[in-house]
Scaffold this motif. Structure first.
Motif, PDB file in Angstrom:
ATOM      1  N   LYS A 184       3.042  -1.004   3.663  1.00 11.42           N
ATOM      2  CA  LYS A 184       3.178   0.314   3.022  1.00 11.42           C
ATOM      3  C   LYS A 184       2.992   0.204   1.502  1.00 11.42           C
ATOM      4  O   LYS A 184       2.323   1.025   0.879  1.00 11.42           O
ATOM      5  CB  LYS A 184       4.569   0.865   3.331  1.00 11.42           C
ATOM      6  CG  LYS A 184       4.663   2.366   3.110  1.00 11.42           C
ATOM      7  CD  LYS A 184       5.990   2.870   3.616  1.00 11.42           C
ATOM      8  CE  LYS A 184       6.348   4.183   2.966  1.00 11.42           C
ATOM      9  NZ  LYS A 184       7.758   4.506   3.165  1.00 11.42           N
ATOM     10  N   ILE A 185       3.591  -0.849   0.933  1.00 10.65           N
ATOM     11  CA  ILE A 185       3.498  -1.016  -0.528  1.00 10.65           C
ATOM     12  C   ILE A 185       2.049  -1.219  -0.939  1.00 10.65           C
ATOM     13  O   ILE A 185       1.545  -0.608  -1.876  1.00 10.65           O
ATOM     14  CB  ILE A 185       4.357  -2.212  -0.992  1.00 10.65           C
ATOM     15  CG1 ILE A 185       5.836  -1.930  -0.731  1.00 10.65           C
ATOM     16  CG2 ILE A 185       4.122  -2.503  -2.480  1.00 10.65           C
ATOM     17  CD1 ILE A 185       6.725  -3.129  -0.913  1.00 10.65           C
ATOM     18  N   TYR A 186       1.379  -2.111  -0.204  1.00 13.15           N
ATOM     19  CA  TYR A 186       0.074  -2.539  -0.692  1.00 13.15           C
ATOM     20  C   TYR A 186      -1.071  -1.631  -0.264  1.00 13.15           C
ATOM     21  O   TYR A 186      -2.122  -1.626  -0.899  1.00 13.15           O
ATOM     22  CB  TYR A 186      -0.191  -3.993  -0.287  1.00 13.15           C
ATOM     23  CG  TYR A 186       0.571  -4.922  -1.182  1.00 13.15           C
ATOM     24  CD1 TYR A 186       0.072  -5.230  -2.446  1.00 13.15           C
ATOM     25  CD2 TYR A 186       1.807  -5.435  -0.818  1.00 13.15           C
ATOM     26  CE1 TYR A 186       0.783  -6.038  -3.303  1.00 13.15           C
ATOM     27  CE2 TYR A 186       2.529  -6.236  -1.663  1.00 13.15           C
ATOM     28  CZ  TYR A 186       2.010  -6.546  -2.914  1.00 13.15           C
ATOM     29  OH  TYR A 186       2.719  -7.335  -3.778  1.00 13.15           O
ATOM     30  N   SER A 187      -0.878  -0.878   0.820  1.00 10.41           N
ATOM     31  CA  SER A 187      -1.995  -0.004   1.202  1.00 10.41           C
ATOM     32  C   SER A 187      -2.088   1.200   0.264  1.00 10.41           C
ATOM     33  O   SER A 187      -3.069   1.929   0.279  1.00 10.41           O
ATOM     34  CB  SER A 187      -1.867   0.437   2.663  1.00 10.41           C
ATOM     35  OG  SER A 187      -0.582   0.950   2.884  1.00 10.41           O
ATOM     36  N   GLN A 188      -1.062   1.403  -0.589  1.00  7.80           N
ATOM     37  CA  GLN A 188      -1.178   2.456  -1.611  1.00  7.80           C
ATOM     38  C   GLN A 188      -2.149   2.056  -2.703  1.00  7.80           C
ATOM     39  O   GLN A 188      -2.741   2.897  -3.353  1.00  7.80           O
ATOM     40  CB  GLN A 188       0.195   2.698  -2.258  1.00  7.80           C
ATOM     41  CG  GLN A 188       1.134   3.481  -1.382  1.00  7.80           C
ATOM     42  CD  GLN A 188       2.536   3.522  -1.977  1.00  7.80           C
ATOM     43  OE1 GLN A 188       2.800   2.885  -2.990  1.00  7.80           O
ATOM     44  NE2 GLN A 188       3.416   4.250  -1.327  1.00  7.80           N
ATOM     45  N   ILE A 189      -2.247   0.749  -2.894  1.00  7.16           N
ATOM     46  CA  ILE A 189      -3.048   0.270  -4.020  1.00  7.16           C
ATOM     47  C   ILE A 189      -4.501   0.089  -3.627  1.00  7.16           C
ATOM     48  O   ILE A 189      -5.408   0.445  -4.368  1.00  7.16           O
ATOM     49  CB  ILE A 189      -2.450  -1.053  -4.547  1.00  7.16           C
ATOM     50  CG1 ILE A 189      -1.061  -0.763  -5.122  1.00  7.16           C
ATOM     51  CG2 ILE A 189      -3.365  -1.673  -5.587  1.00  7.16           C
ATOM     52  CD1 ILE A 189      -0.216  -1.965  -5.270  1.00  7.16           C
ATOM     53  N   GLY A 190      -4.708  -0.444  -2.433  1.00  8.39           N
ATOM     54  CA  GLY A 190      -6.083  -0.668  -2.017  1.00  8.39           C
ATOM     55  C   GLY A 190      -6.157  -0.757  -0.513  1.00  8.39           C
ATOM     56  O   GLY A 190      -5.147  -0.647   0.181  1.00  8.39           O
TER      57      GLY A 190
END
Lengths: 326, 715
Positions: free
Chosen positions: B85-91
């Motif tokens: 969840k954290i990282y799919s916001q970024i890329g």
């Protein structure tokens, strides 16, 4: 120096030519009818009717009897100067750009533009003394240079032909065999289209004007570059004084780029340079558009300029002009 | 891989040609673009070796996230969900791109994971954004690029003292100042060429110093003291300089650098680039690096979205205004600052961190500027609700407010510092009572005086539009172009009056001038009143001491005017914004045209700045007093040069004439030889008189009238 304004053409001027005596001035324009004027007072003598396209160039015989004109209607016509009667018409498959009569007036060199499939060419035609004997056959045809050949003139003793045009190269051809004898150097030569070429009165050297904003003086025999004159504008027309060591360059910003801000932006001036020192002497203003044609009276005391604005301006020099020292 | 030479072959070839290989800097050799002489470079090899160029090379798009909680198998899915969840916001995480290894013995996670993104750009961004991310109190993410793995592995366990390289003295970078003739240099860019030249005003022409094609990819820039010339390239910026020629002194890696800016003491170089975001809805990504000019080390980098760097205070155009970082005046390069939303961040260069570790909170601030000499900030805050607009001066680093002025019904404000930091002029546009139009007034701060007195100053006709305002450099005067008609007026004022009553005194007003810009000489006293753009390049050289016009001239279509750093010469240029007339003119300070150079596609003209003089003001005054004594020597030199020049000129002309005559005689001889042939061509006509015209002066006397008169004569 108050010029005489000669308004006889309705389209931009293309070429000006004085006869040998300097009493007649022939003008060509894009409006189909070459015109002859009194070179002294600018009075119009008559027109030559018959062309059906812009007239690009003309030449007049030494005895001022014959006029030869080259036109975009794909023909070159011979005229009786006095009566305005058309004597003969050479027909080509493409627009004629330049004409020049040889010493003795028995030969003429004619250049034609590239058109449809045919490339540009230089033609040599026999000119008969009696118009009824005139034929349209070419003595010689030279092909080779790319793009338009804007000017072609005879070299000394009619042995060579000098040509210059869109490919920015000056070439000297053998007028007998059509062989290329000399070519101007790419380094020292012009960088853009050569628009005009004018021989000195005695034929020792000639001047070329180019869109690269310079004019260059060449030796007629060796094609050695002698002088370069640099201006701020593309050069459309060049002429040399037969009397003093002056050359005059005309031109200006291309008519399609003319700004609307200030009339000076275009620099539609005829610029005088010292032929030997290559320094600018002065300028003659007046045209509303670029100068397309320049010619000196053979007596060197007047010159005329023809512009995109459709005017011919005839300038008789003041006495001060003959005392200019730089 | 055709003609690759072995080193040995190269050595033998070099030997044969007599080249000492040790003197050849192989790195400096570069092939012309698009030409490889059949030699494939190593990296091309890699590219061509792969069957599919789309294939990812290297691990640039993988990051390692450390300091994750160690969880047993039951909680594995939950943790993975959180991370995803954290990282799919970024890329975009690749399919199977998240791998969290498990210890086979304990069946627990190992506290780290690998994440593979679609692109290296996203990975880079993810590292930037989540390094230091607090999942909870005891789990603070440590994020690294997978590619950096090697670097970390190679860190030796024991500290070894760094090797000392022996000191080699560099070349004198200020050699150009020792020019015997005390000339100034300038750089021009025309077409693809960049050229540095001496302004040799005595010989009325420039003298070339160094020329190079494709020296820069967009522009060049001198450092503020003239030591370096900065160029920009795709890979970064570079500075050039040296004693005899222009060598590359340092390179600063910064891909796609767009803008550069030096600190005033030229210790630091700020570079800026902006990158298209992967998501078109995001703002551009901005990268700013600050380099130490001499060592090439990155002192600090700033990254973020363009919005963070845009000064959107007035809510107008959202764009980054350059320079983002403004340097405090003085040679020490101690402070720099940038403006943000409701804050001004002031950094100091010792640690490259914020002063007092926090930004200055200024509600609603829209503009600020440094005094050119002292660490004093001038701020402008517009009206907001019940609070009036205000301009305040703030001392750094103490952050004390030195002076503040409240202003009412303000529409806009502009601040102008005098070059010594003695005065500050604030141009205030105020609404009229109807709020339909504005008028302009000035607030003049005398910064050097006790308590910084402020004077309100208005033009005689206060409805006049202000077209331009400029302080006299190092002086106490200023000039204003004002008026609404097509020919505005120009007024000069002094901050000093005769009896020193601290009152602005009007010196004079020039009526109806074709001018819209002011260019003071860097030494003051002289000013050029220029009519650029609509006025087509009208120039008036004005002496403010004597209040008289020295010369009027015109450089048709001129776009740029630059004084040389000594105030002796002025360059006016027409750059390629116009199609025609491109080139530059050099004038003397009093408006005499010295020479004119035309160049097509003319882009830039820049004088090389000079560092400030070491002479004390007393010494300068003394020199000015005894000017006659000094100038004698130089005047004699000038005369010699001008004599020599005219002599050379005469000689040249004589040569040209002789050459021409020789050539003409040769022609005449040939022409004479061919005379008979020509006659035959003309059917025997003898006349061959092409050259027979001559200019003759004929005097004609005409008697108009004869009259006789008898005069009586008395003795």
């Amino acid at each position: 120096m108050r010029p005489i304004l000669m308004k006889g053409h309705e389209r931009p001027l293309t070429f000006l030519k004085y006869n040998r005596d300097g009493d007649l001035l022939f003008s060509c324009a894009k409006d189909h009818t070459p015109t002859v004027w009194f070179a002294d007072n600018g009075e119009r003598l008559g027109t030559y009717r018959g062309h059906n396209g812009a007239v690009w160039c003309c030449d007049v015989s030494r005895d001022s009897m014959r006029l030869i004109t080259g036109s975009a209607d794909q023909s070159v016509k011979l005229w009786n100067v006095q009566t305005g009667e058309q004597l003969y018409s050479f027909n080509f498959g493409s627009p004629a750009r330049a004409v020049d009569l040889a010493v003795g007036d028995k030969l003429a060199v004619i250049t034609t533009d590239p058109f449809m499939d045919s490339p540009s060419a230089i033609h040599v035609k026999q000119i008969s003394r009696d118009p009824s004997d005139q034929t349209g056959e070419s003595v010689l045809t030279i092909k080779g240079p790319q793009g338009r050949i804007n000017r072609a003139v005879w070299g000394p003793l009619n042995k060579t032909i000098i040509s210059a045009g869109e490919d920015a190269v000056v070439r000297i051809w053998d007028s007998e065999t059509g062989k290329l004898l000399k070519e101007s150097d790419k380094e020292s030569g012009h960088k853009k289209t050569i628009t005009s070429l004018s021989k000195s009165a005695e034929g020792s050297h000639f001047l070329t004007g180019s869109l690269d904003k310079s004019a260059k003086l060449w030796d007629t025999r060796t094609l050695t570059l002698i002088k370069t004159y640099v201006t701020e504008r593309p050069v459309n027309a060049v002429a040399m004084s037969p009397l003093l060591d002056h050359v005059v360059l005309g031109g200006g910003q291309d008519a399609s780029h003319v700004t609307t801000t200030d009339h000076r932006a275009g620099k539609f001036e005829a610029k005088f340079f010292d032929r030997i020192l290559q320094e600018e002497i002065g300028g003659v203003k007046g045209h509303f558009g670029p100068i397309n044609a320049l010619a000196f009276n053979p007596d060197g005391k007047s010159f005329s300029s023809g512009g995109e604005d459709g005017y011919v301006r005839l300038h008789h020099f003041d006495s001060d002009y003959f005392n200019i020292k730089i | 891989m055709a003609d690759v030479m072995l080193m040995k072959e190269i050595e033998t070839t070099a030997d044969r040609l007599g080249i000492d290989l040790s003197t050849v800097d192989l790195d400096s050799i570069s092939l012309p673009p698009g030409q490889d002489f059949g030699i494939l470079s190593d990296d091309e090899d890699v590219l061509q070796g792969g069957d599919n160029p789309e294939l990812d090379i290297g691990f640039g798009n993988i990051i390692i996230v450390d300091n994750l909680p160690v969880v047993p198998r039951e909680k594995f899915d939950k943790l993975e969900g959180v991370i995803r969840k954290i990282y799919s916001q970024i890329g975009v995480i690749k399919e199977d791109g998240l791998w969290m290894p498990i210890d086979p013995e304990t069946q627990k996670t190992l506290g780290y994971c690998f994440i593979e993104f679609n692109s290296p750009l996203e990975a880079e961004l993810a590292r930037e954004k989540t390094n230091g991310y607090k999942l909870d109190r005891s789990h603070i993410f440590a994020v690294n690029m997978f590619d950096e793995f090697d670097t970390f592995m190679k860190v030796p366990d024991k500290w070894a003292p760094p090797e000392f390289t022996p000191y080699t003295s560099g070349e004198n970078l200020q050699h150009w100042l020792t020019d015997e003739k005390a000339r100034d240099q300038f750089v021009i860019r025309a077409g693809s060429d960049t050229e540095v030249l001496w302004n040799d005003a005595r010989h009325l022409k420039p003298e070339p110093v160094y020329k190079r094609a494709f020296w820069t990819e967009s522009f060049v820039q001198w450092s503020p003291l003239g030591t370096y010339l900065a160029t920009v390239h795709r890979q970064g910026a570079a500075v050039w300089g040296g004693a005899s020629t222009f060598n590359r002194l340092m390179r600063y890696a910064h891909p796609q650098v767009k803008l550069v800016d030096f600190s005033p003491g030229e210790r630091y170089l700020v570079t800026y680039s902006s990158h298209e975001p992967s998501n078109p809805r995001d703002a551009n990504r901005v990268v700013i690096n600050i380099f130490d000019v001499r060592t090439g080390k990155v002192m600090r980098d700033f990254k973020g979205s363009a919005d963070d760097f845009a000064i959107g205070g007035t809510g107008g155009v959202a764009g980054v205004s350059w320079p983002v970082f403004r340097w405090a005046g003085g040679k020490e390069d101690k402070y720099f600052a940038r403006i943000g939303k409701n804050i001004i961040s002031v950094y100091e260069t010792e640690t490259f961190s914020l002063i007092d570790k926090k930004s200055l909170k200024v509600e609603n601030v829209v503009d600020f500027c440094w005094s050119p000499t002292d660490p004093i900030l001038a701020l402008f805050v517009p009206e907001l609700g019940d609070h009036p607009a205000r301009v305040s001066l703030m001392q750094i680093p103490s952050k004390d407010e030195l002076r503040q002025k409240n202003l009412f019904s303000v529409s806009d404000c502009k601040m102008y510092w005098q070059s010594n930091g003695d005065y500050l002029a604030v141009k205030v546009d105020r609404y009229t009572k109807t709020k339909k139009s504005t008028y302009t007034g000035f607030e003049l701060f005398r910064v050097r005086e006790r308590d910084i007195p402020i004077e309100v100053f208005e033009l005689e006709n206060k409805n006049d539009k202000i077209i331009a305002f400029a302080w006299e450099p190092k002086g106490h005067r200023f000039a204003v172009i004002h008026g609404d008609n097509p020919r505005p007026d120009i007024s000069f004022y002094s901050m000093r009056s005769a009896n020193n009553t601290d009152k602005v005194k009007k010196l004079t007003t020039l009526k109806g001038k074709q001018a819209n810009a002011l260019f003071w000489s860097p030494t003051g006293r002289f000013v050029i009143l220029a009519g650029l753009k609509g006025f087509n390049g009208q120039l008036e050289f004005y002496n403010v001491d004597e209040l008289e016009t020295m010369a009027t001239a015109e450089h048709f279509m001129a776009t740029d005017i630059e004084w040389d750093p000594t105030g002796r010469y002025v360059a006016t240029a027409v750059t390629s914004v116009h199609e025609m007339e491109n080139g530059f003119n050099i004038w003397s300070f009093n408006g005499k045209l010295l020479y004119r150079i035309l160049k097509d596609h003319f882009f830039q003209f820049l004088w090389r700045p000079r560092p400030p003089s070491f002479l004390s003001p007393e010494k300068e005054e003394e020199i000015a007093k005894n000017l006659k004594k000094y100038s004698k020597k130089y005047e004699a030199e000038d005369q010699d040069v001008s004599m020599l020049l005219s002599e050379q000129d005469r000689e040249k002309r004589r040569m040209l004439k002789e050459e021409w005559d020789k050539w003409l005689n040769e022609w005449k001889r040939l022409h004479e030889e061919e005379k008979l042939e020509r006659q035959t061509l003309r059917d025997g006509e003898v006349s061959d008189e092409e050259e027979e015209y001559e200019a003759k002066e004929v005097e004609v006397e005409e008697i108009l009238d004869v009259s006789e008169e008898v005069l009586s004569f008395e003795e």
